[in-house]
Design an enzyme around this catalytic site. Structure first.
Site, mmCIF file in Angstrom:
data_model
loop_
_atom_site.group_PDB
_atom_site.id
_atom_site.type_symbol
_atom_site.label_atom_id
_atom_site.label_comp_id
_atom_site.label_asym_id
_atom_site.label_seq_id
_atom_site.Cartn_x
_atom_site.Cartn_y
_atom_site.Cartn_z
ATOM 1 C CE1 TYR A 53 -8.894 2.229 -9.602
ATOM 2 C CE2 TYR A 53 -6.875 2.423 -10.866
ATOM 3 C CZ TYR A 53 -7.803 1.650 -10.203
ATOM 4 O OH TYR A 53 -7.626 0.294 -10.150
ATOM 5 C CD GLU A 59 0.341 -9.203 1.425
ATOM 6 O OE1 GLU A 59 -0.552 -8.436 0.989
ATOM 7 O OE2 GLU A 59 0.100 -10.230 2.071
ATOM 8 N N PRO A 60 4.541 -5.168 -0.853
ATOM 9 C CG PRO A 60 6.767 -4.441 -0.965
ATOM 10 C CD PRO A 60 5.880 -5.502 -0.360
ATOM 11 N N GLY A 61 3.640 -3.498 -3.882
ATOM 12 C CA GLY A 61 3.544 -3.634 -5.333
ATOM 13 C C GLY A 61 4.008 -2.345 -5.988
ATOM 14 N NE ARG A 62 -0.004 2.607 -5.983
ATOM 15 C CZ ARG A 62 -1.131 2.624 -6.718
ATOM 16 N NH1 ARG A 62 -1.145 3.217 -7.885
ATOM 17 N NH2 ARG A 62 -2.234 2.064 -6.258
ATOM 18 C CE1 TYR A 102 -1.897 -3.187 -8.737
ATOM 19 C CE2 TYR A 102 -0.773 -1.219 -7.976
ATOM 20 C CZ TYR A 102 -1.238 -2.490 -7.742
ATOM 21 O OH TYR A 102 -1.022 -3.070 -6.518
ATOM 22 C CB CYS A 106 -15.018 4.713 -30.063
ATOM 23 S SG CYS A 106 -14.067 4.247 -31.500
ATOM 24 C CD GLU A 107 -15.484 3.715 -23.503
ATOM 25 O OE1 GLU A 107 -15.659 4.333 -22.420
ATOM 26 O OE2 GLU A 107 -15.537 2.502 -23.621
ATOM 27 N N GLY A 154 0.750 -1.244 0.000
ATOM 28 C CA GLY A 154 0.000 0.000 0.000
ATOM 29 C C GLY A 154 0.782 1.297 0.000
HETATM 30 N N1 LLP Z 1 -1.569 -6.936 -0.918
HETATM 31 C C1 LLP Z 1 -2.874 -7.025 -1.220
HETATM 32 C C2 LLP Z 1 -3.703 -8.010 -0.515
HETATM 33 C C3 LLP Z 1 -3.428 -6.175 -2.197
HETATM 34 O O1 LLP Z 1 -4.724 -6.267 -2.473
HETATM 35 C C4 LLP Z 1 -2.602 -5.245 -2.867
HETATM 36 C C5 LLP Z 1 -3.152 -4.354 -3.882
HETATM 37 C C6 LLP Z 1 -1.239 -5.201 -2.524
HETATM 38 C C7 LLP Z 1 -0.762 -6.050 -1.547
HETATM 39 C C8 LLP Z 1 -0.277 -4.257 -3.176
HETATM 40 O O2 LLP Z 1 -0.606 -2.923 -2.940
HETATM 41 P P1 LLP Z 1 0.396 -1.762 -3.425
HETATM 42 O O3 LLP Z 1 1.659 -1.881 -2.623
HETATM 43 O O4 LLP Z 1 0.639 -1.941 -4.874
HETATM 44 O O5 LLP Z 1 -0.375 -0.520 -3.135
HETATM 45 N N2 LLP Z 1 -5.225 -0.880 -9.652
HETATM 46 C C9 LLP Z 1 -5.048 0.094 -8.589
HETATM 47 C C10 LLP Z 1 -4.384 -0.502 -7.383
HETATM 48 C C11 LLP Z 1 -5.090 -1.732 -6.833
HETATM 49 C C12 LLP Z 1 -4.419 -2.327 -5.640
HETATM 50 C C13 LLP Z 1 -5.026 -3.631 -5.291
HETATM 51 N N3 LLP Z 1 -4.393 -4.327 -4.211
HETATM 52 C C14 LLP Z 1 -4.294 1.297 -9.135
HETATM 53 O O6 LLP Z 1 -3.949 1.294 -10.318
HETATM 54 O O7 LLP Z 1 -4.076 2.274 -8.428
#
Ligand code: LLP
Length: 419
Positions: A319, A276-279, A373, A345-346, A242
């Site tokens: 978003y 659990e970092p993604g972004r 994402y 086309c939107e 997050g």
């Molecule tokens: N763990 C869980 C259980 C999650 O659901 C998520 C993201 C993460 C970790 C990773 O979160 P992060 O570190 O990336 O914030 N599509 C959206 C973001 C959706 C996030 C969903 N869950 C966007 O483009 O902003």
């Protein structure tokens, strides 16, 4: 200055590390996602170093960007993975990820996905409901296995982010409330093929303040104390992902400060810490390169119609997300205000509104902060083949995903035979 350390101008030409983006466009075409290997590595190392001697596991959230070259890079750096489907599990295994470092999140795991993950032997299932727990217990029994489980607790904390990506409020579909979690952990005897090894939460994405993380970890610690007082042994505490990134003028906590806060909060707990970092690992390590097809000047507005669209990068349409858009060549011509839009086309198909840009037909633009994402949420809407992906390493550009062809796109469709 671009503001993004691995994407900088050299002789007025925007580069990924040492490779001019123009060269990548010529070699691989547009639209094209481009990632900097150095930026990916630095982000991972920043997390890892910040934990210092604390027992920890970084589980990269695969959904942010699931290209197997990126998964392979993180696996080689020692990363674990947070997956949400059997498909992501297969990607991680193909990329060389260690099953013993995989956690499986998500509210709707199917029996088939559970079987696959139990067969492979993952670290933990992050379970989100009693119904899911019963299903997992039954499947583990059928397979003669014990499923390692964390309950995902919904800490009822306001992440103060976009409502679509806020997950830790009690009205969201995620996790179980804290009091229910205690009851479920206490009823462990009902689930003999499950072993409660951890405790998990995740409150949302693109958080730009520390406070919600601190509140959530406090609630989790309180819960941990209660569980331990009842004689349960919990081996790890998973605090989810997050952490936000800077798209424009946001000021999210640094990776160092974020990890330091989590470590300080949980200093007295002996459990291994998982995140659990993604972004924050991939977001600012990637861009979307696109070419201006046409300029259209109307009495109301100027449009730059580019060859990337909402199907390639959904975030602005979905978003109302802001991504910086930078010219690949800066020649000092007079800038005008443009809506940067795609060919779909939107009216909702845009990459950026009201951008001051000096443009000519055929120019290249870089949509910044598109590593997370972006590709992973892309679609084939309007029968548009998905973009190519390239990873730059110093002065070399590696193709890590070929541009899709129309033939591939329609290969699985068929016309019913007449009878
Ligand atoms: N763990 C869980 C259980 C999650 O659901 C998520 C993201 C993460 C970790 C990773 O979160 P992060 O570190 O990336 O914030 N599509 C959206 C973001 C959706 C996030 C969903 N869950 C966007 O483009 O902003």
């Amino acid at each position: 200055m671009s503001g993004f350390p691995q994407f900088v101008y050299r002789n007025r030409a925007l580069c990924a590390e040492s490779v001019p983006l123009q060269q990548i466009a010529e070699e691989f075409g547009t639209p094209c996602y481009i990632y900097s290997r150095a930026a990916l590595t630095q982000a991972y190392q920043a997390f890892n170093t910040a934990f210092s001697n604390r027992d920890h596991l970084i589980c990269y959230a695969v959904k942010a960007n699931s290209n197997i070259a990126i998964l392979n890079l993180f696996a080689r750096l020692g990363s674990g993975f947070d997956i949400v489907s059997g498909g992501e599990l297969q990607r991680v295994i193909k990329a060389g990820g260690n099953p013993a470092k995989i956690v499986f999140s998500g509210v709707g795991k199917t029996a088939q996905e559970m079987r696959m993950a139990l067969g492979i032997g993952i670290l933990c299932f992050n379970v989100e409901s009693e119904a899911e727990l019963s299903a997992l217990n039954r499947i583990a029994q059928e397979m003669g296995k014990i499923a390692p489980v964390s309950l995902r607790v919904n800490p009822d904390v306001d992440a103060k982010t976009h409502p679509y990506i806020s997950t830790g409020l009690k009205e969201n579909k995620f996790g179980v409330p804290a009091d229910e979690a205690i009851r479920i952990y206490r009823s462990a005897h009902l689930y003999p093929h499950v072993s409660f090894t951890g405790l998990d939460c995740h409150i949302g994405s693109q958080l730009t303040e520390l406070d919600p993380f601190v509140q959530a970890s406090n609630k989790m610690l309180g819960l941990l104390d209660q569980l331990q007082a009842q004689g349960l042994t919990i081996h790890h505490l998973d605090l989810g992902g997050g952490l936000g990134i800077r798209y424009t003028n946001e000021t999210p906590p640094s990776i160092q400060n974020y990890v330091a806060a989590l470590c300080a909060q949980t200093a007295h707990a002996k459990q291994r810490l998982l995140i659990e970092p993604g972004r924050s690992l991939v977001g600012n390590a990637g861009i979307l390169l696109t070419r201006v097809e046409y300029l259209k000047h109307t009495s109301a507005r100027n449009f730059a119609i580019v060859d990337a669209a909402m199907n390639d990068l959904m975030r602005p349409s979905l978003y109302d997300a802001y991504h910086d858009i930078l010219p690949v060549q800066t020649d000092g011509a007079a800038a005008q205000m443009y809506h940067v839009v795609g060919p779909v086309c939107e009216t909702g198909d845009f990459l950026g509104h009201d951008r001051q840009l000096a443009l000519q037909q055929g120019d290249l633009l870089a949509v910044m902060s598109a590593g997370a994402y972006g590709m992973s949420m892309s679609s084939n809407y309007n029968t548009r083949p998905r973009a190519a992906e390239v990873m730059v390493d110093g002065d070399t550009a590696h193709l890590i995903r070929q541009r899709e062809t129309i033939d591939q796109l329609i290969a699985t469709e068929q016309i019913p035979s007449e009878n």
